[in-house]
Scaffold this motif. Structure first.
Motif, PDB file in Angstrom:
ATOM      1  N   MET A   1       0.850  -1.202   0.000  1.00 55.87           N
ATOM      2  CA  MET A   1       0.000   0.000   0.000  1.00 55.87           C
ATOM      3  C   MET A   1       0.877   1.241   0.000  1.00 55.87           C
ATOM      4  O   MET A   1       1.898   1.291   0.678  1.00 55.87           O
ATOM      5  N   THR A   2       0.479   2.258  -0.736  1.00 58.67           N
ATOM      6  CA  THR A   2       1.174   3.528  -0.760  1.00 58.67           C
ATOM      7  C   THR A   2       0.379   4.559   0.019  1.00 58.67           C
ATOM      8  O   THR A   2      -0.735   4.296   0.475  1.00 58.67           O
ATOM      9  N   SER A   3       0.924   5.759   0.136  1.00 61.97           N
ATOM     10  CA  SER A   3       0.214   6.815   0.852  1.00 61.97           C
ATOM     11  C   SER A   3      -1.081   7.194   0.157  1.00 61.97           C
ATOM     12  O   SER A   3      -1.966   7.783   0.757  1.00 61.97           O
ATOM     13  N   SER A   4      -1.194   6.865  -1.152  1.00 61.08           N
ATOM     14  CA  SER A   4      -2.401   7.231  -1.889  1.00 61.08           C
ATOM     15  C   SER A   4      -3.496   6.190  -1.774  1.00 61.08           C
ATOM     16  O   SER A   4      -4.614   6.425  -2.214  1.00 61.08           O
ATOM     17  N   GLY A   5      -3.197   5.018  -1.207  1.00 57.64           N
ATOM     18  CA  GLY A   5      -4.238   4.016  -1.039  1.00 57.64           C
ATOM     19  C   GLY A   5      -3.762   2.618  -1.377  1.00 57.64           C
ATOM     20  O   GLY A   5      -2.575   2.345  -1.507  1.00 57.64           O
ATOM     21  N   TYR A   6      -4.729   1.701  -1.517  1.00 54.37           N
ATOM     22  CA  TYR A   6      -4.417   0.302  -1.784  1.00 54.37           C
ATOM     23  C   TYR A   6      -4.103   0.095  -3.266  1.00 54.37           C
ATOM     24  O   TYR A   6      -4.585   0.810  -4.137  1.00 54.37           O
ATOM     25  N   LEU A   7      -3.300  -0.958  -3.514  1.00 56.44           N
ATOM     26  CA  LEU A   7      -2.886  -1.257  -4.876  1.00 56.44           C
ATOM     27  C   LEU A   7      -3.428  -2.583  -5.392  1.00 56.44           C
ATOM     28  O   LEU A   7      -3.539  -2.776  -6.599  1.00 56.44           O
ATOM     29  N   ARG A   8      -3.734  -3.538  -4.482  1.00 60.96           N
ATOM     30  CA  ARG A   8      -4.174  -4.862  -4.900  1.00 60.96           C
ATOM     31  C   ARG A   8      -5.302  -5.309  -3.971  1.00 60.96           C
ATOM     32  O   ARG A   8      -5.068  -5.661  -2.819  1.00 60.96           O
ATOM     33  N   TYR A   9      -6.511  -5.306  -4.490  1.00 64.57           N
ATOM     34  CA  TYR A   9      -7.701  -5.663  -3.705  1.00 64.57           C
ATOM     35  C   TYR A   9      -8.277  -6.972  -4.232  1.00 64.57           C
ATOM     36  O   TYR A   9      -8.547  -7.111  -5.431  1.00 64.57           O
ATOM     37  N   VAL A  10      -8.477  -7.928  -3.308  1.00 53.54           N
ATOM     38  CA  VAL A  10      -9.065  -9.223  -3.649  1.00 53.54           C
ATOM     39  C   VAL A  10     -10.280  -9.461  -2.758  1.00 53.54           C
ATOM     40  O   VAL A  10     -10.194  -9.357  -1.524  1.00 53.54           O
TER      41      VAL A  10
END
Length: 265
Positions: A1-10
């Motif tokens: 996860m970065t400061s801008s939000g999630y990158l991989r949602y399952v």
């Protein structure tokens, strides 16, 4: 996860997470998990999203069929929602069902994912004939909260809020959320995750219906529902069949959320 939000949602689960009730099998299903992915993508345009849910699955089946593929995708956000199909079965064990859910909570959070889940609303508010199921739902909800607490899982707790059980939030079969209901579930999970732009507005009661069902009108509605939905469901159970027989996950791999607009979900 970065400061801008999630990158991989399952997302893993059954028909609610698949999106039944929000769209159809011809035009495609949307559902609360898709809606949640869309909200996250507004803050994280690079979000990749997979939805492994299949309708009709019991909690143990969700664990057996979906957990390993979910772990292989290495999500930084996962939602786990299952158990309502178990509640509807003649033999129901709240501890066993919660154990299946907790195993998924532990595995996904142990791999570093932020995990979210939901509790279930009062079934008697959705369909009066479902009132006998309320003790089962109460028992399962209590165990979900306990298991979630042990693993730092975010819980969208729907039981205390009448808006979630308002019949207008549910489709004609009273088993699946309507498009409006799916939007509400997405808002509840977003709030539990404290996503940007989320708030508690999903908890507020809806305005009263212009015409309330009373007396013979209410009885007639129950009889029509039983004939159109309950009867076929019972027959399917007696034959050992499931609505998910032969079905596969609608979105088994991580794809950009922009792909939601092309009819793939």
């Amino acid at each position: 996860m970065t400061s801008s939000g999630y990158l991989r949602y399952v997302a893993v689960g059954d028909s609610q997470t698949e999106g039944v009730g929000d769209g159809d099998d011809v035009r495609g299903l949307r559902g609360w998990a898709d809606r949640l992915a869309e909200q996250i993508a507004r803050e994280s345009p690079g979000l990749l999203y997979a939805n492994l849910a299949v309708r009709g699955r019991l909690a143990g089946q969700v664990r057996a069929e979906q957990l390993a593929p979910a772990l292989e995708l290495r999500p930084d956000l996962a939602t786990v929602v299952a158990g309502l199909n178990d509640v509807l079965r003649p033999r129901f064990d709240a501890d066993e069902v919660a154990g299946q859910l907790e195993a998924m909570f532990a595995a996904l959070s142990g791999q570093g994912a932020r995990v979210a889940t939901v509790t279930f609303p009062d079934p008697g508010r959705i369909a009066p004939s479902a009132r006998p199921l309320a003790p089962r739902v109460i028992a399962l909800n209590a165990r979900i909260r306990e298991a979630a607490g042990r693993h730092g899982v975010a819980v969208a707790d729907s039981w205390p809020h009448p808006a979630v059980a308002d019949p207008r939030m549910w489709s004609a079969d009273r088993l699946h959320a309507s498009p409006r209901g799916h939007a509400l579930i997405a808002a509840a999970v977003a709030h539990a995750l404290d996503l940007p732009g989320s708030d508690d507005s999903w908890t507020r009661p809806l305005a009263p219906e212009a015409v309330a069902r009373t007396g013979l009108r209410a009885v007639g509605a129950e009889l029509r529902w039983a004939g159109a939905f309950l009867g076929p469901w019972v027959v399917r159970r007696m034959r050992g069949r499931s609505s998910g027989d032969g079905r596969q996950a609608k979105r088994p791999t991580l794809l950009p959320v922009t792909a939601l607009a092309d009819g793939s979900s």
